[in-house]
Design an enzyme around this catalytic site. Sequence first.
Site, PDB file in Angstrom:
ATOM      1  CE  LYS A  50      -3.105  -2.312   3.218  1.00 16.92           C
ATOM      2  NZ  LYS A  50      -3.474  -2.315   4.644  1.00 16.92           N
ATOM      3  N   GLY A  51       2.049   1.149   0.509  1.00 15.19           N
ATOM      4  CA  GLY A  51       2.851   2.328   0.834  1.00 15.19           C
ATOM      5  C   GLY A  51       3.093   3.290  -0.321  1.00 15.19           C
ATOM      6  CG  ASP A 109      14.396  -0.610   6.123  1.00 14.67           C
ATOM      7  OD1 ASP A 109      15.608  -0.706   6.332  1.00 14.67           O
ATOM      8  OD2 ASP A 109      13.584  -0.448   7.051  1.00 14.67           O
ATOM      9  CE  LYS A 137      14.057   3.657   7.560  1.00 17.75           C
ATOM     10  NZ  LYS A 137      13.357   2.875   8.598  1.00 17.75           N
ATOM     11  CB  VAL A 159       9.896   7.742   8.063  1.00 18.49           C
ATOM     12  CG1 VAL A 159      11.104   8.540   8.485  1.00 18.49           C
ATOM     13  CG2 VAL A 159      10.314   6.618   7.119  1.00 18.49           C
ATOM     14  NE  ARG A 171      -0.982   1.835   5.038  1.00 10.71           N
ATOM     15  CZ  ARG A 171       0.066   1.063   4.795  1.00 10.71           C
ATOM     16  NH1 ARG A 171       1.079   1.527   4.090  1.00 10.71           N
ATOM     17  NH2 ARG A 171       0.126  -0.167   5.242  1.00 10.71           N
TER      18      ARG A 171
HETATM   19  C1  PRP Z   1       7.188  -1.455   3.125  1.00  7.55           C
HETATM   20  C2  PRP Z   1       7.533  -0.682   1.864  1.00  7.55           C
HETATM   21  C3  PRP Z   1       8.331  -1.680   1.059  1.00  7.55           C
HETATM   22  C4  PRP Z   1       9.017  -2.502   2.124  1.00  7.55           C
HETATM   23  C5  PRP Z   1      10.463  -2.064   2.245  1.00  7.55           C
HETATM   24  O1  PRP Z   1       6.092  -2.271   2.860  1.00  7.55           O
HETATM   25  O2  PRP Z   1       6.377  -0.266   1.199  1.00  7.55           O
HETATM   26  O3  PRP Z   1       7.504  -2.496   0.262  1.00  7.55           O
HETATM   27  O4  PRP Z   1       8.342  -2.252   3.370  1.00  7.55           O
HETATM   28  O5  PRP Z   1      11.114  -2.756   3.273  1.00  7.55           O
HETATM   29  P1  PRP Z   1      12.318  -3.743   3.001  1.00  7.55           P
HETATM   30  O6  PRP Z   1      13.244  -3.080   2.032  1.00  7.55           O
HETATM   31  O7  PRP Z   1      12.961  -3.894   4.381  1.00  7.55           O
HETATM   32  O8  PRP Z   1      11.760  -5.037   2.483  1.00  7.55           O
HETATM   33  P2  PRP Z   1       5.253  -3.007   4.000  1.00  7.55           P
HETATM   34  O9  PRP Z   1       5.626  -4.450   4.043  1.00  7.55           O
HETATM   35  O10 PRP Z   1       5.351  -2.258   5.297  1.00  7.55           O
HETATM   36  O11 PRP Z   1       3.805  -2.931   3.421  1.00  7.55           O
HETATM   37  P3  PRP Z   1       2.953  -1.609   3.064  1.00  7.55           P
HETATM   38  O12 PRP Z   1       3.523  -1.035   1.782  1.00  7.55           O
HETATM   39  O13 PRP Z   1       1.565  -2.116   2.887  1.00  7.55           O
HETATM   40  O14 PRP Z   1       3.101  -0.655   4.216  1.00  7.55           O
END
Ligand code: PRP
Length: 183
Positions: A50-51, A109, A137, A159, A171
């Site tokens: 979703k992000g 990340d 990151k 964040v 969000r």
């Molecule tokens: C977050 C972001 C990336 C992922 C990055 O998604 O949107 O997809 O984490 O982290 P990484 O590099 O450590 O894998 P999340 O799993 O939180 O789902 P969301 O997008 O629904 O918040």
Amino acid sequence: MRKANSINIHDKIFTPYISREEISRTVSSIAAKINSDYFGREPLFLIVLKGAVFFAADLLREIALDCEMRMIEAKSYGMGMVSNGDVKITGLEENLGGKDIIVIEDIVDTGHTLEALTKKLLLQNPKSLECACFLSKTSQREAAINVKYIGLETEPAFVIGYGLDYAEKGRHLPEIYIHRQEA
Ligand code: PRP
């Protein structure tokens, strides 16, 4: 002591970090690079829900190319603040072989999500595969992945806002906020 303009999400305090103006400048800079790099091509933007929803909406409206967009969902953080490394990807049923794919992420990340997604996409033999992320990151990277378009580097702190959440909250915030551990 609570700082001015800070907000509470669940049990944490977040303070202003990246303004609307900086977000806007950053999006425009990435869009300009993509418009130049992909001139004459028809990329397919793969929005990772979703992000990435807000970043994608802003970015794509500055893309001056004949392009397509699809959405998939990737989930790795569960309800906590740390990636659990177990990446679940849904919505990738359609074959994207032969396409110039640009994955749109809000944040990269550890890189585990992008690595898992890259492995799945490469099985479909795309013509090319790149990633555009709003935040990186890079110091936290565990997976050997390459991100061509990075908006801003960010420190290893949590964040929220502009699509980023803390246990599904925050969000919708138009600016990005940060939670730093107390010294
Ligand atoms: C977050 C972001 C990336 C992922 C990055 O998604 O949107 O997809 O984490 O982290 P990484 O590099 O450590 O894998 P999340 O799993 O939180 O789902 P969301 O997008 O629904 O918040």
